[in-house]
Every structure is written in structure tokens, then in C-alpha cells.
Design an enzyme around this catalytic site. Structure first.
Site, mmCIF file in Angstrom:
data_model
loop_
_atom_site.group_PDB
_atom_site.id
_atom_site.type_symbol
_atom_site.label_atom_id
_atom_site.label_comp_id
_atom_site.label_asym_id
_atom_site.label_seq_id
_atom_site.Cartn_x
_atom_site.Cartn_y
_atom_site.Cartn_z
ATOM 1 C CE LYS A 1 32.169 100.816 -14.963
ATOM 2 N NZ LYS A 1 31.384 99.697 -14.462
ATOM 3 C CG ASN B 1 34.233 97.541 -12.887
ATOM 4 O OD1 ASN B 1 33.063 97.909 -12.867
ATOM 5 N ND2 ASN B 1 34.569 96.272 -12.740
ATOM 6 C CG HIS C 1 30.329 95.572 -10.189
ATOM 7 N ND1 HIS C 1 31.317 96.524 -10.297
ATOM 8 C CD2 HIS C 1 29.208 96.118 -10.731
ATOM 9 C CE1 HIS C 1 30.817 97.610 -10.862
ATOM 10 N NE2 HIS C 1 29.544 97.388 -11.148
ATOM 11 C CG HIS D 1 24.158 101.044 -9.052
ATOM 12 N ND1 HIS D 1 24.770 101.344 -10.242
ATOM 13 C CD2 HIS D 1 24.477 102.051 -8.204
ATOM 14 C CE1 HIS D 1 25.430 102.484 -10.112
ATOM 15 N NE2 HIS D 1 25.267 102.936 -8.879
ATOM 16 C CG PHE D 2 30.055 98.627 -6.960
ATOM 17 C CD1 PHE D 2 30.361 97.507 -6.204
ATOM 18 C CD2 PHE D 2 30.810 99.777 -6.790
ATOM 19 C CE1 PHE D 2 31.415 97.533 -5.297
ATOM 20 C CE2 PHE D 2 31.863 99.815 -5.898
ATOM 21 C CZ PHE D 2 32.165 98.690 -5.144
ATOM 22 N NE ARG E 1 25.303 97.657 -17.243
ATOM 23 C CZ ARG E 1 25.243 98.938 -16.971
ATOM 24 N NH1 ARG E 1 24.248 99.424 -16.249
ATOM 25 N NH2 ARG E 1 26.155 99.772 -17.434
#
Length: 147
Positions: free
Chosen positions: A68, A71, A40, A144-145, A35
């Protein structure tokens, strides 16, 4: 002597490959890693334009049910991104201590506010800046960002 050296190198290669097979990320971590990559990572992209953000956000499935709002796409080789996980741990926004920071080329995509799902519109900003990512697993991979 040459045969012994060849056998030693083959044994070392075999052990390395076995070791890599034994330390794969768990299924949950692998899903989070995939994901992270989808949302990303764009190593080939140059980014920077509003059209880039509009296309990539749709292509990467971040505009179907709602737009969203923000991002970041990282324009680096995945191995460069993964090497950020080797830096010192720092606190994440949520207080966990599994975040790491590095400097990378990015495109930040910010929703314009006049968007509707399936027709989201973004403003792009390209830069080289500090990012913070959360990493998990053995070996650690980005999941995760953070910021």
C-alpha cells in the site's frame, strides 16, 4: 421517595441500553468500520519511526499482495475519533457529503518505492494535523479515511 428514584434510574438505564441495541450499525457499515479500525487506528502507538510503519503495515495486513503506497495511523482513543463524526458535514474527495474533519495525532507511512510485496518499506512522519474521515450509520461511525 428513594425507591421511586431508584426505579426511575433503573428504567432510564434499561431504556438507554435498549436504545443502544436498536441503533447498531448495519452489517456492511460494521465491516467498513472494522476495516477502518484495522487500517487506521492505533491508540496505544507513538508511531513516528520508519520501523513503526514497516511493522504496522505488515501487522495490519496492508503489504501481502502489494505494498500500500500510503497510509495514516491515528493515535487517539476510538471515542475521540468517533466524535469527529459529530462535527459538521463537509464534502469528501469523491463529492459525497458524509465527511467530517478533526485534529488528531497521526503517523503517515509512505512507501519508499524500492519495496516488494511481503518486504515493503516505509518512511514515517509523525504530526498533529487535520484529518478528514467519512462516517456512516446510526450512530455515525468512521468508515473511510479521506485525507
Amino acid at each position: 421517595m428513594d425507591i421511586q428514584r431508584t426505579q426511575s434510574l433503573l428504567l432510564l438505564l434499561l431504556l438507554t441500553l435498549l436504545g443502544l441495541g436498536l441503533v447498531q450499525p448495519s452489517y456492511g457499515q460494521d465491516r467498513m468500520y472494522q476495516r477502518f479500525l484495522r487500517q487506521h487506528v492505533d491508540p496505544e502507538g507513538t508511531g513516528g519511526s520508519d520501523n513503526y510503519c514497516n511493522v504496522m503495515m505488515q501487522r495490519r495486513r496492508m503489504t501481502s499482495t502489494q505494498c500500500k503506497r500510503f497510509n495514516t495511523f491515528i493515535h487517539e482513543d476510538i471515542w475521540n475519533i468517533r466524535s469527529i463524526c459529530d462535527t459538521a458535514n463537509i464534502p469528501c474527495k469523491n463529492g459525497n457529503m458524509n465527511c467530517h474533519e478533526g485534529i488528531v495525532r497521526v503517523t503517515d507511512c509512505r512507501e519508499t518505492g524500492s519495496s516488494v510485496p511481503h518486504n515493503c518499506r516505509y518512511r514515517a512522519r509523525a504530526s498533529t494535523r487535520r484529518v478528514v474521515i467519512a462516517c456512516e450509520g446510526t450512530p455515525e461511525v468512521p468508515v473511510h479515511f479521506d485525507r
